[in-house]
Design a protein around this motif. Structure first.
Motif, PDB file in Angstrom:
ATOM      1  N   SER A 165     -24.390  -3.735 -16.543  1.00  0.00           N
ATOM      2  CA  SER A 165     -25.024  -4.217 -15.318  1.00  0.00           C
ATOM      3  C   SER A 165     -26.540  -4.098 -15.391  1.00  0.00           C
ATOM      4  N   PHE A 168     -27.738  -6.621 -19.516  1.00  0.00           N
ATOM      5  CA  PHE A 168     -26.582  -7.481 -19.764  1.00  0.00           C
ATOM      6  C   PHE A 168     -26.430  -7.709 -21.270  1.00  0.00           C
ATOM      7  N   ARG A 200     -21.188  -8.649 -13.070  1.00  0.00           N
ATOM      8  CA  ARG A 200     -21.059  -9.334 -14.360  1.00  0.00           C
ATOM      9  C   ARG A 200     -19.725 -10.006 -14.628  1.00  0.00           C
ATOM     10  N   ALA A 214     -25.548 -11.906 -10.074  1.00  0.00           N
ATOM     11  CA  ALA A 214     -25.699 -11.617 -11.510  1.00  0.00           C
ATOM     12  C   ALA A 214     -27.132 -11.794 -11.990  1.00  0.00           C
ATOM     13  N   PHE A 236     -23.375 -13.191 -16.829  1.00  0.00           N
ATOM     14  CA  PHE A 236     -22.050 -12.675 -16.471  1.00  0.00           C
ATOM     15  C   PHE A 236     -21.041 -13.241 -17.447  1.00  0.00           C
TER      16      PHE A 236
END
Ligand code: TNX
Length: 733
Positions: A165, A168, A200, A214, A236
């Motif tokens: 998170s 990424f 995500r 996201a 994501f």
């Protein structure tokens, strides 16, 4: 399989006796005998699970200049994989004789781990994708020493927690990450998919979670965080990608346990669906400084939403468990909310803490309804949840409490297994839990270190090494730097009988063999820094391991793989211009200087600033040149904020460094700012933007300096900023 080009050079295996392998993690029993099995162009594989035999074939073909056919089970072959009835879940044996290599196991997992052990008896090139080796040097033959190995893990749970998170990591990175874990016989991935700074996982029923939640940036609903900057940052996994990653992991005997962190750490949900929040306007900050990030526990609609989300999560992940987080909740938010207070009244609660238990119990019902069991951080241990639910302990001291209550418990204590902590003081990372060098990581025993008596040991499922990713923007590949080799320690803690573990022996196996394996796998692992010492102008630098070198520069730049190697003493009158780093091929440690090579001036100065000081911090800290003391603002930086240093007398100096961020964990740096210098106290000239280390440096200063200014050009990403005293260096020459 790679296409062989005409340029392949086939190498003869050396005539010397076959080398005994340095296994990581160490198997429980290894008995060598005389003799060896020669792998040559007649090599075949027979039997085995279809994925496993292909996996073995492909890895071996990376080092040989011939194809290795896979034959049906029962055929005679060089490597025979045979399934037997009586072995445990991950147990296996390998017997190498002059005639063949015989692998016995009951499950495909046991067989997979036999393959991992066998790969460690091969040259490290087996870990390189065949395609990258095709043009290189490949073997005609290789001999494996005769040996009997019988092996099974100490713990059934050997995990890694990975936060995607805050930073990424895309699908391709996840697949690599899973390969790395599998090579280390890690079998669980606790996937932290959701936190304040990004949601995500695609949820079909709530598309805004990923359309909005996201992404962060100056123009996004989620503000920039952790140096993601003004640009749109995020990403994501689509549900198809999730299924692909889960299947990829399952082939490699890794179960992925999803974590949807609730009811705190939910800013990414709150910006996408603000209706999940409580009905009040208070800005209550979480530990990480996030406001409005807690689900209202009084709104029935929230449970409907969470039910729908859990339904999709349950269908995506075959794991029996769904982890609902539960950590670090600002329960105070519920105090000012009429809906939450109504629940308190109805239930006869006297404290908001009971609302937390209420929430966890309701989540357990939801998760159970979708055929799953609940897992959560230690923070959920007080609720009346079923003892089939699992607790993940993140403070060692709560492990005993968790097992006393009868919970199956996974241990990821921050003191040993939080790999976002620094390896050493000089390196980057958090320090709030500990500094975790290799020895400390390896010293962890999931039973003895946590004071768990033997009769409760069965409730400890196993260890987990975790990586929170707030601080990963720098330098590149920082995830691997933080994780390896510390995950190698977790691998051995989880696998090897405690009485067989010894740090010096582990360290020797790492350096003699496993560093090279990791290098071939493509892991950008951490190298310790060289030990640099100086006696007057004579400098020595020692590499941490024999198979590493120290390279250096004499002009203050960062050493590169083509900088000269330190071979003897270095003579220099300008110690402050020397830089050293350890190298292993192109991998390098952080740079080091000669200790104490810099001197700092302390001219009388008056500091003024637009920043309101945080509690316990005074602006006068910036007038004292004590680099342990610093200034911390009460609020985030804003465009137009400044700090002005005015010297009583003009200062003759060579270099000035404006350093922001905390001195130790290097957090809370000022971003999007520049520094200025003035020689007359009236006119200021720009000396450049703050760099990735949150600092500006002016070198080769020619005129006496009257003033220095830090000027903020844009809003910041953190709840506060820290600023240190100026570092003013004299004219050395
Ligand atoms: C605490 S440990 C957290 C995380 C942070 C971590 C940083 C836990 C359950 N929560 O949100 O990332 O500290 O070390």
């Amino acid at each position: 399989m790679a296409l062989f080009s005409a340029s392949i050079i086939c190498l003869e295996a050396s005539a010397a006796a076959p080398r005994k392998a340095d296994f990581v993690p160490k198997p429980s029993s290894v008995e060598y005998s005389d003799g060896a099995f020669l792998m040559d162009r007649h090599l075949t594989i027979a039997g085995g699970n279809s994925f496993n035999s292909k996996y073995l074939k492909e890895h071996l073909e990376s080092v040989f200049c011939f194809d290795i056919p896979v034959l049906p089970a029962g055929k005679a072959a060089g490597i025979e994989m045979v399934s037997v009835k009586s072995m445990g879940d991950e147990e296996y044996s390998i017997e190498v004789t002059d005639n063949k290599i015989l692998i016995l196991s009951t499950t495909r997992a046991g067989e997979f781990y036999a393959i991992q052990t066998l790969l460690q008896m091969m040259p490290a090139g087996v870990y390189k994708p065949a395609s990258t080796n095709a043009e290189g040097m490949m073997l005609r033959e290789w001999s494996v020493p005769a040996v009997k190995i019988h092996d099974a893990p100490r713990f059934a749970y050997r995990g890694n927690m990975f936060d995607v998170s805050r930073t990424f990591f895309d699908k391709d990175y996840m697949l690599r990450h899973i390969d790395f874990l599998a090579y280390h016989k890690i079998n669980k991935l606790h996937w932290h998919l959701v936190d304040d700074n990004g949601w995500r996982v695609e949820i079909k029923k709530y598309p805004k979670l990923t359309q909005i939640g996201a992404w962060r940036g100056a123009d996004e609903a989620l503000p920039p965080a952790y140096n993601s900057g003004a640009e749109r940052y995020g990403g994501f996994y689509t549900q198809d990608e999730i299924r692909e990653i889960v299947a990829y992991a399952a082939d490699r005997n890794i179960e992925i346990i999803p974590e949807i962190d609730l009811p705190g750490h939910s800013k990414s949900v709150a910006v996408s669906y603000p209706e999940i929040l409580c009905r009040h306007d208070k800005d209550l900050l979480s530990v990480q400084g996030e406001s409005k990030n807690v689900f209202c526990v009084g709104k029935e609609d929230n449970y409907k939403m969470l039910d729908n989300i859990m339904k999709e999560i349950a269908s995506l992940f075959p794991s029996k468990y769904i982890n609902i987080g539960g950590d670090e909740v600002v329960t105070e938010s519920w105090k000012y909310c009429p809906d939450c207070q109504a629940v308190m009244k109805k239930m006869g609660y006297t404290s908001e803490k009971q609302l937390m238990e209420y929430f966890v119990e309701r989540m357990e019902k939801i998760v159970n309804k979708h055929g799953k069991l609940l897992a959560g951080w230690e923070d959920i241990r007080n609720g009346n949840v079923d003892r089939s639910s699992r607790i993940v302990v993140w403070h060692g001291k709560y492990a005993k409490q968790s097992v006393d209550k009868g919970f199956p418990t996974i241990v990821q204590p921050c003191e040993y297994a939080y790999f976002d902590m620094k390896y050493s003081l000089e390196e980057r990372g958090h320090t709030w839990a500990a500094i975790i060098p290799m020895e400390t990581a390896y010293s962890f025993d999931p039973i003895a270190s946590l004071g768990i008596p033997e009769e409760q040991a069965d409730l400890i499922l196993g260890p987990q090494g975790g990586l929170w990713t707030e601080m990963l923007y720098f330098p590149p590949h920082f995830a691997e730097y933080q994780l390896y080799p510390r995950m190698c320690a977790i691998a051995e803690i989880g696998w090897t009988p405690q009485e067989m573990r010894e740090y010096e022996d582990f360290d020797a196996r790492l350096s003699a063999s496993h560093f090279e394996r990791m290098y071939q796998m493509g892991i950008r692992f951490r190298l310790p820094m060289p030990e640099v010492k100086a006696k007057k102008s004579v400098v020595t630098a020692k590499a941490p391991y024999d198979n590493m070198v120290v390279r250096y520069t004499t002009d203050g730049t960062s050493p590169t793989p083509s900088s000269p190697v330190v071979t003897g003493e270095i003579l220099s009158d300008n110690l402050q211009d020397l830089r050293f780093a350890t190298f292993y091929n192109d991998l390098k440690s952080i740079d080091v200087e000669v200790p104490g090579c810099r001197t700092y001036l302390a001219p009388k100065t008056k500091v003024t600033t637009s920043f309101e000081p945080g509690r316990g911090y005074a602006v006068s800290n910036l007038e004292q040149y004590d680099f342990k003391k610093y200034f911390r603002s009460l609020k985030p930086q804003q465009k137009g904020d400044f700090v002005l240093w005015e010297f009583e007398e003009p200062v003759v100096c060579d270099r000035i460094t404006v350093q922001t961020s905390d001195p130790v964990n290097k957090f809370f740096g000022v971003t999007d700012s520049h520094a200025e210098i003035s020689y007359d106290g009236v006119n200021f000239e720009n000396i450049g933007d703050l760099d990735i280390y949150n600092r500006a440096v002016k070198e080769n200063i020619e005129k006496p300096v009257k003033a220095v200014k830090l000027v903020v050009d844009g809003p910041g990403e953190q709840k506060a900023v820290s600023i240190q005293s100026l570092r003013i260096e004299p004219k050395y020459r």
